[in-house]
Design a protein around this motif. Sequence first.
Motif, PDB file in Angstrom:
ATOM      1  N   TRP A  44      29.757  25.441 -34.902  1.00 28.32           N
ATOM      2  CA  TRP A  44      28.951  24.859 -35.307  1.00 28.32           C
ATOM      3  C   TRP A  44      29.389  23.358 -36.455  1.00 28.32           C
ATOM      4  O   TRP A  44      28.776  22.561 -36.665  1.00 28.32           O
ATOM      5  N   CYS A  92      23.858  33.230 -38.353  1.00 26.30           N
ATOM      6  CA  CYS A  92      23.095  31.969 -37.716  1.00 26.30           C
ATOM      7  C   CYS A  92      22.699  31.360 -39.411  1.00 26.30           C
ATOM      8  O   CYS A  92      22.879  30.279 -39.377  1.00 26.30           O
ATOM      9  N   LYS A  99      26.080  24.306 -43.383  1.00 25.85           N
ATOM     10  CA  LYS A  99      25.935  22.243 -42.114  1.00 25.85           C
ATOM     11  C   LYS A  99      25.427  21.919 -43.343  1.00 25.85           C
ATOM     12  O   LYS A  99      25.610  20.508 -43.273  1.00 25.85           O
TER      13      LYS A  99
END
Length: 197
Positions: A44, A92, A99
């Motif tokens: 990711w 996550c 992110k």
Amino acid sequence: MPASLNIGMFFALLFIAAYRLPGGVAATVGAVQPLLIAVIASGWIGEKLTPAKLTAGIAGLIGVAMLVLQSQARLDLIGVIAALGGAIAMACGVVLTKKWGRPDTLLATTSWQLVAGGLFLTPIAFLVEGPPPALTLPNIAGYLYLGVIGTALAYTLWFRGIHLLPASTTAILGLLSPLVATLAGWTLLSQALTPVN
């Protein structure tokens, strides 16, 4: 989204796991989180998945199991699924928090994550537990301690670590929790450390 993963889903699943599993089993299943974060972060956010990260994650998982898992521990499928689901949700959430960066201040990040996670949990709590009981002075003192020290301060430091360190490094630090709990039990409560049975 990260708030519902880091706070909402994680805590709901954590408490199911804690209710249905012995603490050692729940901690051992949860110790898979650094491995999950390393793998998810590589896909990711482009953090390099190195043999050192994988080795550290596996060693941490084994170390937690050696510290807290007992030979007579029982497994419960729902509890194991909840513990694994909680680890996946938090993994996550940590990677997405890394992110998407942070707002203007660290306190704003922490506040919004806790408020959004709490809003996610509120209807679930009312459905499962009903309205809260009447508050007493000891209840209020406990809530204040948990709210300020165990939540606001702890999560502010946690989110600061997520923003300053690689996601996989932050996750490895989470493995210190069972170690600190074991050492605290040994030193403060005179709990005995025994060899694996």
